[in-house]
Design an enzyme around this catalytic site. Structure first.
Site, short mmCIF file in Angstrom:
data_model
loop_
_atom_site.label_atom_id
_atom_site.label_comp_id
_atom_site.label_asym_id
_atom_site.label_seq_id
_atom_site.Cartn_x
_atom_site.Cartn_y
_atom_site.Cartn_z
N HIS A 66 -87.33 94.41 -52.11
CA HIS A 66 -88.68 93.88 -52.21
C HIS A 66 -89.72 94.96 -52.47
O HIS A 66 -89.55 96.11 -52.07
CB HIS A 66 -89.09 93.17 -50.92
CG HIS A 66 -88.16 92.09 -50.52
ND1 HIS A 66 -87.85 91.83 -49.20
CD2 HIS A 66 -87.48 91.16 -51.24
CE1 HIS A 66 -87.02 90.81 -49.13
NE2 HIS A 66 -86.77 90.39 -50.35
N LYS A 75 -93.98 102.22 -46.03
CA LYS A 75 -93.41 101.67 -44.79
C LYS A 75 -92.72 102.77 -44.01
O LYS A 75 -92.13 103.68 -44.60
CB LYS A 75 -92.36 100.60 -45.10
CG LYS A 75 -92.88 99.41 -45.83
CD LYS A 75 -91.76 98.47 -46.22
CE LYS A 75 -92.34 97.29 -47.00
NZ LYS A 75 -91.31 96.44 -47.56
N ASP A 180 -84.15 86.10 -52.91
CA ASP A 180 -83.37 87.31 -53.08
C ASP A 180 -82.15 87.10 -53.98
O ASP A 180 -81.63 88.05 -54.55
CB ASP A 180 -82.94 87.88 -51.72
CG ASP A 180 -84.10 88.51 -50.96
OD1 ASP A 180 -85.17 88.70 -51.57
OD2 ASP A 180 -83.94 88.82 -49.78
#
Length: 189
Positions: A66, A75, A180
């Protein structure tokens, strides 16, 4: 000595860092600092967390790969229960390592963290019976800004551990969301 040791540019990918927090342990148990932006800044890493997420996934769950298109997120990913194989793919336009990836085992036992800079796709495969993952983001989530790449894109050459076809070696079937299952390959993007 700071709260964390930093392995920089892991896998030869500029900005991708593997963090090993310092553990203070005694007969009572242990303590670790999981995020300190001032310490990171002193180490030359600018990361301003604005949102923290936590997810729980059962064995065989594969989430990813993603990214956000117009509002990319950096992140810091860590596992608080269980273990995963965590993957970051460089999608930065003009990057000398565009399309290359790095994967690391993150677990509650090894307490490693992966700092994934903006411009990378991210995903993970749950290898334990269940895994809880926490990730600090430097940009908020924008649901209408999602993008993704097929987890099994042959051009990426990701060697997902313990995966054989659509199962783990022990027969556990891979579990993917409908989204996904449908992401394009990097070439198709």
């Amino acid at each position: 000595m700071g709260y964390v040791s930093i392995e920089r540019n892991v896998g030869g990918l500029a900005g991708l860092c593997l963090l090993e927090p310092r553990i203070y342990a005694d007969e009572r148990g242990w303590f670790m600092e999981t995020f300190n932006p001032g310490e990171l800044r002193r180490e030359g890493i600018e990361f301003n967390g604005v949102q923290e997420n936590q997810s729980c996934s059962v064995k065989g769950t594969l989430r990813g790969l993603h990214f956000q298109i117009n509002h990319p997120q950096g992140k810091i990913v860590r596992v608080v229960r269980g273990g995963v194989y965590d993957v970051a793919v460089d999608l930065r336009p003009g990057s000398a390592t565009f399309g290359r990836h790095y994967g690391a085992f993150l677990s509650a036992d090894n307490r490693r963290q992966l700092l994934v800079p903006r411009g990378f796709a991210h995903g993970f495969l749950t290898l334990s019976d269940a895994a809880e993952i926490c990730y600090m983001c430097d940009e908020g989530y924008h649901g209408d800004d999602e993008g993704g790449i097929a987890w099994n894109d042959a051009d990426l050459e990701i060697d997902w551990p313990h995966v054989c076809g659509d199962c783990l070696h022990d027969g556990t079937r891979l579990i993917l969301s409908e989204k996904d299952k449908e992401w394009p390959t990097l070439r198709e993007m």
